[in-house]
Design an enzyme around this catalytic site. Structure first.
Site, short mmCIF file in Angstrom:
data_model
loop_
_atom_site.label_atom_id
_atom_site.label_comp_id
_atom_site.label_asym_id
_atom_site.label_seq_id
_atom_site.Cartn_x
_atom_site.Cartn_y
_atom_site.Cartn_z
N THR A 145 0.83 -1.21 0.00
CA THR A 145 0.00 0.00 0.00
C THR A 145 0.86 1.26 0.00
O THR A 145 1.99 1.25 0.47
CB THR A 145 -0.94 0.01 1.22
OG1 THR A 145 -0.17 -0.14 2.42
CG2 THR A 145 -1.94 -1.13 1.13
N LYS A 171 2.48 -5.10 3.40
CA LYS A 171 3.64 -4.22 3.43
C LYS A 171 3.17 -2.79 3.17
O LYS A 171 2.97 -2.38 2.03
CB LYS A 171 4.68 -4.61 2.38
CG LYS A 171 5.95 -3.77 2.51
CD LYS A 171 6.85 -3.88 1.31
CE LYS A 171 8.00 -2.88 1.42
NZ LYS A 171 7.54 -1.47 1.50
N ASP A 243 -3.30 -0.86 -8.98
CA ASP A 243 -3.71 0.50 -9.32
C ASP A 243 -2.44 1.32 -9.40
O ASP A 243 -1.74 1.49 -8.40
CB ASP A 243 -4.67 1.07 -8.27
CG ASP A 243 -6.05 0.47 -8.38
OD1 ASP A 243 -6.56 0.40 -9.51
OD2 ASP A 243 -6.61 0.07 -7.34
N GLY A 245 -1.72 4.52 -11.28
CA GLY A 245 -1.55 5.96 -11.42
C GLY A 245 -2.56 6.57 -12.35
O GLY A 245 -3.33 5.88 -13.02
N CYS A 277 -4.28 9.62 -6.92
CA CYS A 277 -4.19 9.06 -8.27
C CYS A 277 -5.39 9.42 -9.14
O CYS A 277 -5.31 9.29 -10.36
CB CYS A 277 -4.02 7.54 -8.20
SG CYS A 277 -5.36 6.66 -7.39
N GLU A 371 2.14 11.60 -14.55
CA GLU A 371 1.36 11.78 -13.33
C GLU A 371 2.17 12.70 -12.42
O GLU A 371 3.26 12.36 -11.98
CB GLU A 371 1.10 10.45 -12.63
CG GLU A 371 0.28 10.62 -11.36
CD GLU A 371 0.05 9.30 -10.63
OE1 GLU A 371 -1.03 9.13 -10.06
OE2 GLU A 371 0.96 8.46 -10.63
#
Length: 485
Positions: A145, A171, A243, A245, A277, A371
């Site tokens: 995460t 983690k 997931d 960006g 994001c 991004e």
């Protein structure tokens, strides 16, 4: 934590968690080396045997009790998020509320999503059969995460995994592990058996070792595109959910409610200091409305209070680090050097970076196509919906998009043609309801989150087919003889 971590704590060096605003220490965790991956996975393998046998009502009870535990300690959770991530207090409180909701949704999924009957007699030759499929656990899941939602994104991985009967090695980001550890403590207090969830605190070497371990059946990752590519290369034959960006566009048509569009886009661009994001990065405004939108947007941005995230009055806190703020500053300076117009902002003090608005950023500038993950937004005038859609769809990231218009036909046409995992009509790109499927097109993601959809990613179907032909009877088919029970 977990029993393994506690038993080995004396053998590991400490990793300090610092406040992004002032650099003060918030806490310490173990900096676990790559060699700890195997004992962590071994513990999880034992936990998986226990987790799969937990009755669904017990999984649901644990998740509901955890939600109650978070609720009872919501202020401490919020202040911990502020301290380790730099989110403002109002933003942290909202994240705690979402975490509680995510856990409750996961409890509902534990009770509800168990498969369905299969109509075998829908095809000739299977009239004697009936059956069903169930959703079965995968086994051991590694969940990685990020720092920008250090509590709710952890809940989005742990909740569905527990509901599905899996064990998890979590983690969390080494920058923001404390909220995750506190949440796991609530799970343990709620009665989660040992080994079902373990926390692995450490850096990239530990993450790579966990991802590469052959006993892991799935890796669920939220983070950057580059890291996601690395995971896909080293994971081997595992299920991957990612997931990765976004670079979210919002289209503002001339007929839209400009005041509502401005309010939503300011929030969408600068929430969590832009470290989001699905945050709004590019706003494509139909030419007749451009000047009015620009004026109102800059005025609203100018009114935002930047500063100490623990202060109730603060709207925009620090970025996660001074290095992150310097990156944003450099991208903006590069764009201005190449002809972009700075309308407001581009001021930095340490990790604080002011909300920044530009126009006429070239499509060949990294600020436009990467991004940015910072409080930076670009305004661009467009001549038509067609031009807006072309610009919106030209990039590789495609989590969310938005469009503002009063014309339903325009809205639905844009929703169909925008290449994104979610299209928000009369809202900014920065809207997520925790029960909806969440993910992107193209390089934005693999798989979907959102509690029900993550549950399905984290389980696998098993078919059970019963052939009942009557006592002592037999069925003979060409080339095959089947005898009944």
């Amino acid at each position: 934590m977990n029993n393994l971590s506690l038993s080995l704590a004396a053998d590991y060096k400490a990793m300090v968690v610092s406040n992004p605003f002032d650099g003060s220490p918030v806490g310490e965790v173990m900096d676990m080396p790559a060699s700890s991956a195997t004992p962590l996975i071994d513990t999880a393998l034992l936990g998986a045997l226990v987790a799969r046998e937990l009755p669904r009502h017990e999984r649901a009870r644990i998740l509901e009790a955890t939600a109650s535990g978070v609720e009872a300690d919501r202020d401490a959770f919020a202040r911990l998020i502020v301290a380790e991530s730099g989110k403002t207090l109002k933003q942290a409180r909202k994240e705690v509320s979402r975490c509680i909701n995510t856990l409750k949704l996961s409890a509902e999924e534990a009770r509800r999503n168990a498969g369905e009957m299969i109509p075998f007699d829908a095809y000739a030759g299977s009239e004697s059969r009936q059956g069903w499929y169930t959703r079965e656990p995968l086994g051991v899941i590694v969940a990685i995460t990020p720092y920008n939602d250090p509590l709710n994104l952890v809940a989005h991985k742990l909740g569905p995994a527990i509901a599905g009967g899996n064990a998890v090695v979590l983690k969390p980001s080494e920058l923001t592990p404390l909220s995750a550890i506190k949440l796991v403590g609530c799970l343990i207090d709620a009665g989660l058996p040992p080994g079902v969830v373990s926390v692995a605190t450490g850096g990239a070497a530990l993450g790579k070792a966990l991802v590469a371990h052959r006993a892991v059946r799935m890796v669920s990752f939220t983070g950057g595109f580059v890291t996601g590519e690395q995971i896909s290369r080293i994971a081997g034959l595992k299920k991957l959910a990612m997931d990765l960006g976004g670079n979210a566009p919002v289209i503002v048509m001339a007929d839209s409610d400009l005041a509502a569009a401005i309010d939503a886009c300011v929030s969408g661009a600068f929430w969590a200091a832009g470290q989001n994001c699905i945050g709004t990065q590019r706003i494509l405004i139909e030419a007749p409305a451009f000047d009015a939108f620009k004026k109102g947007f800059v005025e609203k941005t100018r009114a935002l209070v930047v500063g100490d995230p623990a202060d109730e009055r603060t709207d925009v806190g620090p970025m996660i680090s001074e290095a992150a703020a310097k990156r944003a500053e450099a991208l903006v300076n590069e764009a201005v050097d190449h002809g972009a117009t700075l309308l407001f902002g581009n001021l930095r003090v340490g990790s604080l970076y002011s909300p920044t608005v530009l126009e006429n950023v070239g499509c060949d500038c990294p600020l436009w196509y990467e991004e940015v993950f910072s409080p930076v937004v670009m305004l661009q005038s467009v001549g038509s919906l067609e031009e807006a859609l072309t610009l919106a769809n030209e990039l590789q990231y495609s989590l969310h998009a938005g469009i503002f218009t009063r014309d339903l036909n325009v809205a639905l046409s844009a929703a169909k043609r925008l290449e994104a995992g979610g299209v928000m009509i009369n809202d900014s790109s920065d809207f997520r309801f925790d029960a909806m499927p969440f993910g992107g097109f193209k390089y934005g993601s693999m798989g979907r989150e959102g509690v029900r959809f993550a549950y399905e990613e984290m389980t696998q179907p098993k078919v059970v087919c019963l052939n009942h032909t009557g006592t002592g009877a037999s069925v003979i088919s060409p080339g095959k003889t089947t005898t009944s029970f």
